[in-house]
Design an enzyme around this catalytic site. Structure first.
Site, PDB file in Angstrom:
ATOM      1  N   ASN A   7      30.363  35.415  48.477  1.00  0.00           N
ATOM      2  CA  ASN A   7      30.757  36.331  47.398  1.00  0.00           C
ATOM      3  C   ASN A   7      29.497  36.623  46.584  1.00  0.00           C
ATOM      4  O   ASN A   7      29.060  35.800  45.788  1.00  0.00           O
ATOM      5  CB  ASN A   7      31.821  35.642  46.539  1.00  0.00           C
ATOM      6  CG  ASN A   7      32.302  36.509  45.403  1.00  0.00           C
ATOM      7  OD1 ASN A   7      31.796  37.626  45.185  1.00  0.00           O
ATOM      8  ND2 ASN A   7      33.268  36.015  44.654  1.00  0.00           N
ATOM      9  N   ARG A  90      33.322  38.831  50.505  1.00  0.00           N
ATOM     10  CA  ARG A  90      34.207  39.475  49.540  1.00  0.00           C
ATOM     11  C   ARG A  90      33.576  40.802  49.132  1.00  0.00           C
ATOM     12  O   ARG A  90      32.394  40.853  48.772  1.00  0.00           O
ATOM     13  CB  ARG A  90      34.356  38.593  48.307  1.00  0.00           C
ATOM     14  CG  ARG A  90      35.194  39.261  47.266  1.00  0.00           C
ATOM     15  CD  ARG A  90      35.245  38.491  45.989  1.00  0.00           C
ATOM     16  NE  ARG A  90      36.056  39.229  45.040  1.00  0.00           N
ATOM     17  CZ  ARG A  90      35.905  39.170  43.728  1.00  0.00           C
ATOM     18  NH1 ARG A  90      34.981  38.385  43.217  1.00  0.00           N
ATOM     19  NH2 ARG A  90      36.677  39.865  42.944  1.00  0.00           N
ATOM     20  N   HIS A 179      42.091  42.066  42.570  1.00  0.00           N
ATOM     21  CA  HIS A 179      42.663  40.733  42.823  1.00  0.00           C
ATOM     22  C   HIS A 179      43.624  40.750  44.010  1.00  0.00           C
ATOM     23  O   HIS A 179      44.543  39.927  44.088  1.00  0.00           O
ATOM     24  CB  HIS A 179      43.460  40.210  41.602  1.00  0.00           C
ATOM     25  CG  HIS A 179      42.650  39.979  40.379  1.00  0.00           C
ATOM     26  ND1 HIS A 179      43.079  40.346  39.121  1.00  0.00           N
ATOM     27  CD2 HIS A 179      41.447  39.395  40.197  1.00  0.00           C
ATOM     28  CE1 HIS A 179      42.175  40.009  38.221  1.00  0.00           C
ATOM     29  NE2 HIS A 179      41.173  39.422  38.843  1.00  0.00           N
ATOM     30  N   ARG A 240      37.943  42.243  28.121  1.00  0.00           N
ATOM     31  CA  ARG A 240      38.353  43.634  28.360  1.00  0.00           C
ATOM     32  C   ARG A 240      39.607  43.960  27.547  1.00  0.00           C
ATOM     33  O   ARG A 240      40.518  43.136  27.446  1.00  0.00           O
ATOM     34  CB  ARG A 240      38.662  43.861  29.841  1.00  0.00           C
ATOM     35  CG  ARG A 240      37.451  43.746  30.719  1.00  0.00           C
ATOM     36  CD  ARG A 240      37.826  44.020  32.178  1.00  0.00           C
ATOM     37  NE  ARG A 240      36.916  43.324  33.047  1.00  0.00           N
ATOM     38  CZ  ARG A 240      37.282  42.640  34.128  1.00  0.00           C
ATOM     39  NH1 ARG A 240      38.547  42.583  34.491  1.00  0.00           N
ATOM     40  NH2 ARG A 240      36.377  42.024  34.856  1.00  0.00           N
ATOM     41  N   GLU A 383      41.475  32.496  47.004  1.00  0.00           N
ATOM     42  CA  GLU A 383      40.971  33.738  47.586  1.00  0.00           C
ATOM     43  C   GLU A 383      40.043  33.464  48.770  1.00  0.00           C
ATOM     44  O   GLU A 383      40.024  34.218  49.738  1.00  0.00           O
ATOM     45  CB  GLU A 383      40.263  34.554  46.498  1.00  0.00           C
ATOM     46  CG  GLU A 383      41.261  35.120  45.484  1.00  0.00           C
ATOM     47  CD  GLU A 383      40.642  35.543  44.164  1.00  0.00           C
ATOM     48  OE1 GLU A 383      40.414  34.655  43.315  1.00  0.00           O
ATOM     49  OE2 GLU A 383      40.385  36.737  43.985  1.00  0.00           O
TER      50      GLU A 383
END
Ligand code: ADP
Length: 399
Positions: A7, A90, A179, A240, A383
């Site tokens: 990743n 990823r 996600h 965020r 993941e």
């Protein structure tokens, strides 16, 4: 079969080696500050930590150091890279090009490149990781697994925004969602945990971490999700804002004389928990401050709770009901208080939490009360395992 999972970020590279015979993790590593003074590699093997600091100017050097650490006779887990069958990467944005994970070839790389305008921060970094690995391991089959591809099953009424249609047709402005690997994993795992078939279930998955998104999974496929063209949309997050009235941006920009880049920096990096509470982007700090009486911290928590409740009710409405709600990621797995706050007062929907069972962190658990019509689950996400499984499957097809 052993799989390397990579990743890559703009200045970082996270990796894992998984043994697919029992799906166990053999090694985990993190390389930070690539191209910045103070680069370092940290690797964990069976609880034992290993760290070296040395200059790494780019992702190619970082990949070489990763291989060196993995094959190190004292701290490594494999004799040579021959032990690794394939590499899974990823990739954040697959646009409309990728509806599933894909073997990496020239065409795939070009397609990831063509999606850069949709993810200008993430896709170039992911590509750097892919290219570096291809350079240092040219013979390994590699697979790209996209954060967006699980959501490509959404119908147009879920993915379109109310702009003139030409913005979709010309610029591909639409909801992509993120996600995806996590929502896919926890929805499937949730069904398995209950001994049920995904095709019989309406599941709402709540991935609540630094970035948070909610997903409606109807009969195994994503039919709606809270993040949008970018990961900015949806519920309140660490830094965020989540969804805001777009016209508010013009109001702020005019009154404070700031440009759109600065405005987006505020929305992405200075809002959310951090901006509203004024305390921190980290849930633990915000919870602690709220306990100590900080009103701004309390309202930030209340905003997240309200946001999640609204998505749960909305997604139940579009699926004609809900059978399972899953909580996952840093906050979803570890904050009983947040789960209780979200699920309280929702008995009208057949949702009833068992407060005792809910006192759990990071463990697969059924937290629903006896009389709850909706099953409520905590499922830790994984993941990397999804990436490893997809990589194994695609590479096995090559043989
Ligand atoms: P990312 O989106 O970066 O992968 P994570 O899934 O690791 O993030 O989630 C990070 C969030 O999880 C942080 O807000 C952190 O405070 C929260 N978290 C981790 N452990 C706990 C805990 N024990 N209680 C409450 N929140 C927690």
């Amino acid at each position: 079969m052993k799989i390397l999972i990579v990743n890559a970020g703009s200045s970082s590279l996270k990796y894992q080696v998984m043994d697919m015979t029992d799906e166990s993790t053999l090694a985990k590593g993190l390389i930070e500050r690539i191209g910045i003074p103070g680069s370092c590699l940290k690797q964990t093997v069976g609880g034992e930590k290993y760290m070296i600091e040395l200059p790494m100017n780019d992702h190619i050097e970082a990949s070489k150091q990763m291989i060196k650490a993995l094959t190190d006779p004292d701290h490594g887990v494999i004799k040579s890279m021959d032990d690794i069958s394939a590499v899974g990467h990823r990739v954040v944005q697959g646009g409309e090009t990728f509806t599933t994970s894909t073997l990496i070839d020239e065409a795939c790389i070009e397609a990831i490149k063509s999606n850069i305008p949709l993810a200008p921060l993430h896709n170039p970094a992911n590509l750097m990781g892919i290219k570096a690995c291809l350079q240092v391991m040219p013979d390994k089959p590699m697979v790209a697994v996209f954060d967006t591809s699980f959501h490509q099953t959404m119908p147009p009424q879920a993915y379109l925004y109310g702009f003139p249609i030409e913005y979709y047709e010309r610029l591909r402005v639409r909801r992509y969602g993120f996600h995806g690997t996590s929502h896919r994993y926890v929805s499937k795992r949730g069904a398995q945990f209950l001994g049920k078939d995904m095709r019989d279930l309406r599941i709402i998955t709540c991935h609540l971490g630094n970035g948070s998104s909610i997903c409606a999974v109807d009969k195994g496929i994503s039919v709606d999700t809270s993040m949008g063209l970018t990961p900015l949309e949806g519920v309140l997050m660490g830094t965020r804002s989540g969804t805001v009235d777009p016209a508010a941006l013009q109001f702020i920009m005019k009154s404070d004389n700031i440009d759109i880049d600065e405005m987006l920096e505020i929305l992405n990096k200075k809002s959310g928990f951090l901006g509203v509470s004024g305390v921190s982007s980290d849930m633990r700090d915000v919870e602690k401050a709220a306990e100590e009486g900080n009103k701004h911290a309390q309202v930030a928590l209340d905003m997240l709770v309200r946001g999640i409740k609204k998505y749960i009710a909305a997604y139940a409405a579009i699926m004609g009901g809900v059978d399972v709600i899953v909580f996952t990621a840093g906050i979803g797995e570890n904050s009983p208080e947040l789960r209780e706050a979200v699920l309280s007062g929702m008995e009208f929907m057949g949702i009833s939490i068992d407060r005792e069972k809910n006192r759990v962190r990071g463990k697969e658990t059924d937290i629903s009360a006896e009389n709850s019509r909706v099953k409520l689950l905590v499922i830790p996400t994984n993941e990397e395992l999804v990436i490893a499984r997809d990589t194994k499957e695609l590479v096995s097809e090559l043989a």
